[in-house]
Scaffold this motif. Sequence first.
Motif, short mmCIF file in Angstrom:
data_model
loop_
_atom_site.label_atom_id
_atom_site.label_comp_id
_atom_site.label_asym_id
_atom_site.label_seq_id
_atom_site.Cartn_x
_atom_site.Cartn_y
_atom_site.Cartn_z
N ILE A 158 42.37 37.48 49.14
CA ILE A 158 42.63 36.69 50.35
C ILE A 158 42.91 37.64 51.51
O ILE A 158 43.74 38.55 51.40
CB ILE A 158 43.81 35.72 50.13
CG1 ILE A 158 43.44 34.68 49.07
CG2 ILE A 158 44.20 35.05 51.44
CD1 ILE A 158 44.52 33.64 48.83
N ASP A 160 43.80 38.14 55.71
CA ASP A 160 44.38 37.56 56.93
C ASP A 160 44.20 38.58 58.04
O ASP A 160 44.56 39.76 57.87
CB ASP A 160 45.86 37.24 56.73
CG ASP A 160 46.45 36.55 57.95
OD1 ASP A 160 46.38 35.31 58.02
OD2 ASP A 160 46.97 37.26 58.84
N GLU A 204 42.11 33.09 57.95
CA GLU A 204 42.24 33.48 56.54
C GLU A 204 40.93 33.24 55.81
O GLU A 204 40.30 32.18 55.96
CB GLU A 204 43.36 32.70 55.85
CG GLU A 204 44.75 33.20 56.20
CD GLU A 204 45.81 32.63 55.26
OE1 GLU A 204 45.44 31.94 54.29
OE2 GLU A 204 47.00 32.88 55.49
N ALA A 206 38.71 34.12 51.91
CA ALA A 206 38.88 34.43 50.49
C ALA A 206 37.55 34.86 49.89
O ALA A 206 36.48 34.39 50.30
CB ALA A 206 39.42 33.23 49.72
N HIS A 261 47.91 30.72 44.94
CA HIS A 261 49.24 30.99 45.49
C HIS A 261 49.64 32.45 45.22
O HIS A 261 50.21 33.12 46.10
CB HIS A 261 50.27 30.04 44.88
CG HIS A 261 51.67 30.29 45.36
ND1 HIS A 261 52.08 29.97 46.63
CD2 HIS A 261 52.75 30.83 44.72
CE1 HIS A 261 53.35 30.30 46.77
NE2 HIS A 261 53.79 30.83 45.63
N ASP A 264 47.79 34.64 47.56
CA ASP A 264 48.34 34.45 48.90
C ASP A 264 49.66 35.20 49.06
O ASP A 264 49.91 35.83 50.10
CB ASP A 264 48.55 32.95 49.14
CG ASP A 264 48.59 32.61 50.62
OD1 ASP A 264 47.78 33.17 51.38
OD2 ASP A 264 49.43 31.79 51.02
#
Length: 303
Positions: A158, A160, A204, A206, A261, A264
């Motif tokens: 992931i 950002d 964001e 992925a 999660h 993340d």
Amino acid sequence: MNSHLPVGRMAERLESLPREHAWFAILVAVTALSWANHAYPSAGLLPLYVPIICAAGWALGERAAYFVALLTAILAIVPHLDDGGVSASLAVRTGVRVATYLFVAATIVSFRRSFDRQRHLALRDRKTGALNGETFNERFSEALTVASRASETLLLAIFDLDDFKGVNSAHGHAAGDAVLRTFARGAAGSIRREDAFGRIGGDEFAVLLRVHPADAGEMFARTLHSRVSAVLAAGEHPVTCSMGALVIPPHVPRDPAALMHAADQAMFVAKRAGKNACEITWADQPQRDGREQASGPLREQPA
């Protein structure tokens, strides 16, 4: 296409068939109908060639559709050759039959192109061309099931974009959109065609890919971060990115939400560590120390 309708269900089944199986089914249908038409020429079976042409266009593409259209047009007039040879009437009927079947083929091919285009757009983020969040999550769930059966290791990363809001504030949303597209092109160009790349939030993204051997996951993650960082640095509005990577061995529980999660959270660790970093962890070792920044030279792209 609406899969609740009989035509929609039939189209889905045709699309799911391997290409050679679809060819076999269509040729069997053409042969059977040709025999029936020759045995019972007055039964009015010629319209049944139309759905076969449609099936060929839908499942096999443009060339197959035109080939089947011409083949069935010829087969449709063969029984009439015994009626006294070639005549003007037969020539006209042959021409009409060929034109009609080719028109059917062209129509279904055009419809298939439009359908594929709309389906492609429905699965994609309009701004970047990456998979949208919903589609990426579906691909992730499917990949987990396949990887578990095949004992494959997956890498979920992931990204950002660091200080992305500053670009929007200082240069406007057009500049921010350009940064997003630059990143998307760089990321998509750094992975294989069969890997999944999606936009899951405002800034964001992925990536999901198979890794072999499992220990190669960390190297792939660092290489990927290096590559997209280089692309971002070369852009008109340079920014950096933070990445959280999760190596998923085949034996861990396949819970898509929990794994997303975990990846993340790894990304947020990279953020808190000072940004422009790559945090790598393993799904079966949540305490594994993966705080390594991707600051070295670019490496070979994962094969």
